[in-house]
Write a protein that holds these residues in place. Structure first.
Motif, PDB file in Angstrom:
ATOM      1  N   SER A 151       0.852  -1.180   0.000  1.00  0.00           N
ATOM      2  CA  SER A 151       0.000   0.000   0.000  1.00  0.00           C
ATOM      3  C   SER A 151       0.894   1.239   0.000  1.00  0.00           C
ATOM      4  O   SER A 151       2.070   1.179   0.354  1.00  0.00           O
ATOM      5  CB  SER A 151      -0.896   0.007   1.242  1.00  0.00           C
ATOM      6  N   GLU A 153       0.973   3.767   1.973  1.00  0.00           N
ATOM      7  CA  GLU A 153       1.457   4.127   3.308  1.00  0.00           C
ATOM      8  C   GLU A 153       2.603   3.215   3.743  1.00  0.00           C
ATOM      9  O   GLU A 153       3.596   3.677   4.307  1.00  0.00           O
ATOM     10  CB  GLU A 153       0.311   4.049   4.312  1.00  0.00           C
ATOM     11  N   ARG A 154       2.463   1.906   3.494  1.00  0.00           N
ATOM     12  CA  ARG A 154       3.524   0.982   3.892  1.00  0.00           C
ATOM     13  C   ARG A 154       4.775   1.181   3.032  1.00  0.00           C
ATOM     14  O   ARG A 154       5.898   1.114   3.540  1.00  0.00           O
ATOM     15  CB  ARG A 154       3.029  -0.464   3.776  1.00  0.00           C
ATOM     16  N   ALA A 157       6.607   4.356   4.288  1.00  0.00           N
ATOM     17  CA  ALA A 157       7.285   4.135   5.565  1.00  0.00           C
ATOM     18  C   ALA A 157       8.517   3.263   5.386  1.00  0.00           C
ATOM     19  O   ALA A 157       9.574   3.520   5.985  1.00  0.00           O
ATOM     20  CB  ALA A 157       6.319   3.481   6.564  1.00  0.00           C
ATOM     21  N   CYS A 177       2.318  11.131  11.429  1.00  0.00           N
ATOM     22  CA  CYS A 177       1.566  10.119  12.161  1.00  0.00           C
ATOM     23  C   CYS A 177       2.409   9.663  13.349  1.00  0.00           C
ATOM     24  O   CYS A 177       3.598   9.981  13.427  1.00  0.00           O
ATOM     25  CB  CYS A 177       1.223   8.934  11.248  1.00  0.00           C
ATOM     26  N   THR A 181       2.808   3.953  14.513  1.00  0.00           N
ATOM     27  CA  THR A 181       2.172   3.665  13.226  1.00  0.00           C
ATOM     28  C   THR A 181       3.224   3.402  12.160  1.00  0.00           C
ATOM     29  O   THR A 181       3.081   2.486  11.340  1.00  0.00           O
ATOM     30  CB  THR A 181       1.284   4.847  12.795  1.00  0.00           C
ATOM     31  N   VAL A 182       4.307   4.184  12.175  1.00  0.00           N
ATOM     32  CA  VAL A 182       5.389   3.956  11.216  1.00  0.00           C
ATOM     33  C   VAL A 182       6.021   2.588  11.440  1.00  0.00           C
ATOM     34  O   VAL A 182       6.264   1.835  10.495  1.00  0.00           O
ATOM     35  CB  VAL A 182       6.460   5.066  11.330  1.00  0.00           C
ATOM     36  N   SER A 184       4.664  -0.039  12.724  1.00  0.00           N
ATOM     37  CA  SER A 184       3.719  -1.063  12.289  1.00  0.00           C
ATOM     38  C   SER A 184       3.718  -1.191  10.775  1.00  0.00           C
ATOM     39  O   SER A 184       3.715  -2.307  10.231  1.00  0.00           O
ATOM     40  CB  SER A 184       2.315  -0.715  12.790  1.00  0.00           C
ATOM     41  N   ARG A 185       3.732  -0.064  10.083  1.00  0.00           N
ATOM     42  CA  ARG A 185       3.721  -0.099   8.617  1.00  0.00           C
ATOM     43  C   ARG A 185       4.984  -0.757   8.072  1.00  0.00           C
ATOM     44  O   ARG A 185       4.925  -1.540   7.115  1.00  0.00           O
ATOM     45  CB  ARG A 185       3.579   1.320   8.066  1.00  0.00           C
ATOM     46  N   ARG A 188       4.840  -4.556   8.738  1.00  0.00           N
ATOM     47  CA  ARG A 188       3.919  -5.224   7.818  1.00  0.00           C
ATOM     48  C   ARG A 188       4.485  -5.253   6.400  1.00  0.00           C
ATOM     49  O   ARG A 188       4.318  -6.229   5.668  1.00  0.00           O
ATOM     50  CB  ARG A 188       2.561  -4.532   7.845  1.00  0.00           C
ATOM     51  N   ALA A 189       5.173  -4.178   6.008  1.00  0.00           N
ATOM     52  CA  ALA A 189       5.792  -4.148   4.682  1.00  0.00           C
ATOM     53  C   ALA A 189       6.864  -5.222   4.570  1.00  0.00           C
ATOM     54  O   ALA A 189       6.954  -5.932   3.558  1.00  0.00           O
ATOM     55  CB  ALA A 189       6.399  -2.768   4.416  1.00  0.00           C
TER      56      ALA A 189
END
Length: 208
Positions: A151, A153-154, A157, A177, A181-182, A184-185, A188-189
């Motif tokens: 995504s 956002e990911r 980051a 943000c 949150t960064v 986490s992104r 997940r990336a």
């Protein structure tokens, strides 16, 4: 101080089968001669590596419009510290490290200002600036393909922290943000990229 950072003549850039190792040796020799005060060598040094720096900063910053200013900044920094360059690493490696710091500093400055645009179009920037015919180019293309699966956002980051080298706190300030949150992104990336790499390796493995 303004440094003339003009690209090398097109015939030289387009020369087929150019020996990259030989080009690195030449660029390094020009850098060392420039350090000794040879203005012609300084000009050759800039022309030889201008294109690589421009592509590199465009890729890292994701901002083609700012790339020329960042390239200029890179060469200004390089000539300001040229007296400390001893040729232990190739001039290309040394210069691209300076370019990386220039981009990181630019993003840090931007992080201190309110954001006025949407997420950077990283894909378009990378596709338009990725160098051809260089060692590792195929790996770079593969990375671009994998990043497309993330995504916006990911991807942003991941690139800010893992490619540009910003801290999570700095990236959070730039994106606007929370730090968590960064993190986490990015996590997940990484998970998505690792899964895609495993799938690609399995698919390319010869059948038993």
């Amino acid at each position: 101080m303004m440094i003339s950072a003009m690209p090398a003549p097109s015939a030289d850039r387009a020369a087929p089968g150019r020996d990259r190792a030989s080009a690195d040796v030449s660029a390094t020799a020009w850098a060392l001669a420039a350090r000794a005060g040879d203005p012609d060598a300084a000009d050759h040094f800039v022309r030889a590596l201008h294109g690589d720096v421009l592509r590199h900063v465009t890729y890292l910053s994701g901002d083609p419009q700012a790339a020329h200013d960042l390239t200029q900044d890179t060469f200004v920094r390089a000539f300001g510290s040229l007296h400390r360059y001893e040729g232990r690493a190739s001039a290309r490696t040394w210069l691209l490290a300076i370019a990386r710091r220039a981009v990181a500093d630019s993003i840090r400055r931007a992080a201190a200002r309110p954001r006025t645009a949407d997420a950077v179009d990283w894909q378009a920037a990378v596709e338009s600036s990725q160098p051809r015919g260089l060692p590792g180019f195929e790996d770079g293309v593969a990375l671009i393909d994998l990043l497309e699966s993330l995504s916006d956002e990911r991807r942003e980051a991941f690139l800010l922290t893992q490619i540009v080298g910003l801290s999570y706190e700095e990236a959070a300030g730039f994106v606007g943000c929370p730090v968590g949150t960064v993190r986490s992104r990015v996590s997940r990336a990484r998970g998505v990229l690792e899964r895609l790499l495993r799938e690609a390796e399995t698919a390319s493995a010869p059948a038993a």
